[in-house]
Scaffold this motif. Structure first.
Motif, short mmCIF file in Angstrom:
data_model
loop_
_atom_site.label_atom_id
_atom_site.label_comp_id
_atom_site.label_asym_id
_atom_site.label_seq_id
_atom_site.Cartn_x
_atom_site.Cartn_y
_atom_site.Cartn_z
N PHE A 582 0.85 -1.18 0.00
CA PHE A 582 0.00 0.00 0.00
C PHE A 582 0.89 1.24 0.00
CE2 PHE A 582 -2.77 3.19 1.99
CZ PHE A 582 -3.92 3.02 1.22
N LEU A 596 -9.59 0.17 -2.99
CA LEU A 596 -8.81 -1.03 -3.29
C LEU A 596 -9.61 -2.25 -2.83
CD1 LEU A 596 -5.23 0.13 -2.30
CD2 LEU A 596 -6.07 -0.37 -4.59
N SER A 599 -8.66 -6.26 -2.62
CA SER A 599 -7.31 -6.46 -3.15
C SER A 599 -6.52 -7.22 -2.09
CB SER A 599 -6.66 -5.11 -3.48
OG SER A 599 -7.38 -4.42 -4.46
N VAL A 602 -2.68 -6.85 -1.43
CA VAL A 602 -2.10 -5.55 -1.12
C VAL A 602 -1.82 -5.53 0.37
CG1 VAL A 602 -2.50 -3.07 -1.01
CG2 VAL A 602 -3.19 -4.36 -3.04
N LEU A 621 -11.06 -0.04 1.79
CA LEU A 621 -9.94 -0.98 1.88
C LEU A 621 -10.46 -2.36 2.26
CD1 LEU A 621 -7.42 1.34 3.76
CD2 LEU A 621 -7.63 0.97 1.30
N CYS A 624 -8.39 -6.18 2.11
CA CYS A 624 -6.97 -6.12 1.77
C CYS A 624 -6.21 -6.93 2.82
CB CYS A 624 -6.50 -4.67 1.73
SG CYS A 624 -7.23 -3.71 0.38
N ASN A 648 -9.33 -7.11 7.36
CA ASN A 648 -7.92 -6.79 7.34
C ASN A 648 -7.28 -7.38 8.60
OD1 ASN A 648 -6.83 -4.85 5.04
ND2 ASN A 648 -8.97 -4.30 5.42
#
Length: 832
Positions: A582, A596, A599, A602, A621, A624, A648
């Motif tokens: 990132f 994103l 993703s 990432v 996000l 990710c 995350n």
């Protein structure tokens, strides 16, 4: 010879008056030529019945026609340009007149006189939503061939300009140096002797604007329009220039009024049908000479068809009847006579379809756009967005419109491939929008010939509309979408600012030639199957404002130059195969959205430099692989409205600084490793509608301050380690729909105050240690569809008030399981 006078065009009366004093005009020669022409009047009159019979014979039902799909197709018999007509005039015989090309359009009429739905209508009805229909494609445009009938010619005979047979009111050149005068109008008094004397307004209208007896047929819009005209302005003189102007314009507007349900449906009808000049009627704008130049009744609840009498507004430059939803059927052929038109705006209607009395489309119609549209050489804008036009595309009818700058066919029912003759569209074209149809095939390389284009949209849906969904069938084959690669020839469109190709099945890499389009501002390629690295020539474009490349197979390198682009406002790169760190630095002073989404490769951390993005509205996000704490500097994002970091590896506590972001509406930190307590300071986030802190390691109690979040709709604190009682102070959650507290360590009883939150649809207290009885007040929640109280320590009976929970009746078995699993409950007195 009234039909001769009919040939005198309405569009340039004022210009002719000025020019009569300037040019060397041979009056006697002109009168002589007209006298010779009038001698054929009786022959024309005798053949009127013949023409009518021929015309009626070929008025076949549009649903019975077996037409080929050739949208915007040029007719095989082209109009003869004035310059090619011979100077001499042969004698006129009856057999030379009835050609199919010279027959005037005959509007059909059926149904009730007012052309409105049969049910009672309010003065301000609710607008109908556009109803999608699934019908076989049918050609809406005319066939390219005029079939011969009864042995008559398929082309008009060779005649002098003054006698060339035309549709009623068609502008033709006169001897006045190529200038035009107004349709159906005599030469101004004082300039020359009158050509003919009309005996009445009815005779004038019958011979010039309305054919086939519709004016005399009781109850038709034309009859109602004439009746109103005679009631308000009976003294108008059809033998004077001003009288003809007034009669033609008033009658045309009256006909539109009655054809589109003006008396019962229009939202505003100020001054309509009054004695006052039409220039003061709502939606009508005139020039200084009293000619109607703009007719705009946008979003005014028009319901009906457009009558052919619209041709009486011969000086019209702007026609805007968009956003009425219920103008249906065909665009009248007579629109081709309005040669001064610069803008036709008919978006958000039901043109191309037939409607039933409720306004629901029941079938598509053929030939919905007339070939006569190719006569509008001054047309700049043609907007047919959001209608029911269908069939295959071809652009031969549009190619002659050499001044056209904007062609919008978005959200219709066009099918098939985009033909290669797209490159023959006018070189003046700046905007071409084909989005929201069901186009197939590949992108023609001929797009590269439209070098003046500034906006090109060939997406499968509209960015502001509900997506049509995937264009991949169950066997992973493309269906109903554009396939192939992005042609490198698009790099020739060096004036392009907007490129929409999203929601197709485009494959391959992004062509480096796109980097030649230095003017590009919007690049929307999401939901395709593009692969490979994003070329440096594309990431280097300095004027980009919106970039959406999400849902492809791009990667693995993250296009870091995009994060250093001062012009960028939207950057969406989610659902690709990026495998990178990132970014830690940003130069995005205008950025509003960064995504994103999903993703998963990432990695890295959420840097404190995120605080530089002070204009950011949305940070997505989701899913990710970021592993860090949430920086306290995130509290500096004072414009942030949505922050999604679900799935995350975020750790640490939720920063209290988030409570300073008063613009925040949605906060999703689900499925992380966050610890600490739920900040009571979130009560300051008065715009918050969505708060999801589930599946973390949060401890402490449920802060009662959350009860002050008046706009909150979803609250999820489930799957944490929260303890203590459920607060009684949640009465302020007047907007709450879903409330989840499952798998915590909550104790105490279920607050009866929850029964006052009338918008509640879902309550979950699964797997806690809640005790006591179920409060009967929960039976007041009429919208409740899910109630999960299983795995608690509840006792007593199911309240009788639960019999009122009708939304739960269809899933009652599951409802009982939710309540009774491992609960000391019985349902002896429960009634469904």
């Amino acid at each position: 010879m009234r039909n001769v006078v009919t040939l005198l065009s309405v569009t340039m009366v004022s210009a002719v008056i000025d020019r009569l004093g300037e040019i060397n005009f041979n009056r006697s020669q002109f009168v002589t030529s007209l006298t010779e022409a009038i001698s054929g009047r009786e022959h024309i009159k005798e053949n009127k019945l013949i023409r009518s019979k021929i015309h009626n014979r070929h008025r076949e039902s549009p649903l019975d026609r077996n037409v080929t799909s050739n949208i915007f197709a040029r007719p095989s018999v082209s109009p003869v340009p004035p310059s090619s007509l011979p100077s001499s005039s042969p004698s006129i015989t009856p057999s030379s007149l009835p050609s199919l090309q010279i027959l005037s359009e005959t509007p059909s009429y059926s149904g009730t006189p007012s052309l409105i739905p049969s049910q009672t209508l309010s003065s301000n009805p609710t607008k109908r939503e556009r109803v999608p229909i699934n019908l076989p494609p049918i050609n809406i445009f005319p066939s390219t061939t005029f079939p011969p009938t009864n042995g008559f010619e398929t082309q008009p005979p060779t005649l002098s300009p003054i006698m060339a047979p035309q549709q009623i009111g068609t502008p033709i050149p006169t001897v006045f140096s190529g200038e035009f005068i107004s349709p159906a109008m005599s030469i101004p008094q004082g300039s020359m002797a009158p050509i003919i004397q009309w005996t009445s307004i009815e005779e004038y209208l019958t011979e010039t604007l309305t054919d086939d007896g519709l004016l005399q047929q009781i109850g038709t819009p034309q009859n109602l329009a004439y009746t109103r005209l005679m009631a308000t302005n009976p003294g108008l003189d059809p033998n004077t220039l001003q009288g003809q102007i007034d009669i033609s314009q008033r009658y045309s507007l009256n006909s539109i009024y009655y054809s589109t349900s003006g008396p019962s449906m229009w939202f505003s009808r100020e001054n309509w049908l009054s004695v006052e000049s039409p220039c003061g009627w709502f939606g009508v704008t005139c020039d200084s000479n009293g000619f109607v130049v703009e007719f705009s009744l946008r979003e005014n609840d028009l319901f009906g068809t457009l009558p052919s009498e619209i041709r009486g507004l011969s000086a019209l430059r702007v026609l805007d009847l968009g956003d009425n939803f219920s103008i249906y059927g065909r665009i009248p052929q007579s629109i081709g006579q309005l040669t001064k038109l610069r803008s036709i705006i008919l978006d958000a209607n039901s043109l191309g379809a037939e409607l039933d009395n409720s306004g629901t489309p029941v079938s598509l119609v053929s030939n919905a756009v007339p070939e006569e549209i190719m006569n509008l050489e001054n047309l700049v804008t043609l907007n047919l967005e959001t209608n029911f036009f269908g069939g295959q595309l071809a652009f031969n009818l549009i190619s002659p419109l050499t001044n056209l700058e904007s062609l919008n066919l978005r959200l219709n029912y066009f099918t098939g491939a985009i033909p290669s003759n797209v490159g023959e569209l006018p070189k003046s074209l700046l905007i071409l929008d084909l989005s929201g149809n069901t186009l197939t095939g590949t992108l023609p390389t001929e797009f590269g010939l439209l070098t003046q284009l500034q906006e090109l949209r060939v997406a499968q849906s509209d960015a502001s509309a509900v997506p049509k969904g995937t264009c991949i069938d169950a066997n992973s084959n493309p269906k109903g979408c554009i396939t192939g690669t992005i042609p490198s020839q698009l790099g020739f469109l060096t004036n392009l600012k907007v490129l929409w190709l999203f929601e197709n099945h485009l494959q391959g890499v992004l062509p480096t030639e796109l980097g030649n389009i230095l003017t590009l501002r919007e690049l929307m390629l999401f939901t395709n199957s593009l692969s490979g690295e994003i070329p440096a020539s594309v990431t280097g474009l300095q004027n980009l404002e919106i970039v959406d490349l999400s849902t492809n197979y791009l990667g693995p390198a993250l296009p870091l130059p995009f994060f250093q682009k001062p012009s960028l406002e939207v950057l969406s790169l989610g659902i690709n195969i990026f495998a990178d760190q990132f970014p830690t630095t940003f130069n995005l002073p205008k950025i509003r959205t960064i995504s994103l989404h999903q993703s998963i490769n990432v990695t890295g951390s959420l840097p404190n430099t995120i605080a530089q993005l002070t204009t950011l509205n949305s940070l997505d996000l989701y899913s990710c692989s970021l592993a860090s704490t949430i920086p306290t500097e995130i509290g500096n994002l004072t414009a942030l409205e949505a922050f999604d970091a679900e799935f995350n590896f975020l750790t640490g506590s939720i920063p209290l600084e988030l409570s300073r972001v008063e613009s925040l509406e949605s906060l999703n930190l689900n499925y992380n490793f966050l610890s600490g307590t739920v900040p009571g300071e979130f009560a300051f986030l008065q715009r918050l509608t969505f708060l999801d802190l589930g599946f973390n390691y949060l401890t402490g109690s449920v802060p009662p301050e959350l009860g002050f979040l008046l706009q909150l709709e979803v609250l999820n604190l489930g799957d944490n380690s929260l303890q203590g009682r459920i607060p009684n102070d949640f009465l302020g959650l007047s907007s709450i729909r879903k409330m989840r507290f499952e798998r915590n360590r909550l104790t105490g009883t279920i607050p009866k105050q929850l029964g006052s939150l009338e918008k509640l649809e879902e309550i979950t207290f699964l797997n806690n240690t809640v005790t006591g009885t179920i409060p009967p007040e929960l039976g007041n929640l009429e919208l409740l569809t899910s109630l999960d109280l299983a795995y608690n320590l509840l006792t007593g009976n199911v309240p009788e008030s639960f019999a009122q929970l009708t939304s739960l009746s269809e899933c009652m078995d599951m409802f009982q399981i939710f309540i009774f699993q491992r609960s000391a409950y019985h349902s002896d007195n429960f009634e469904s």
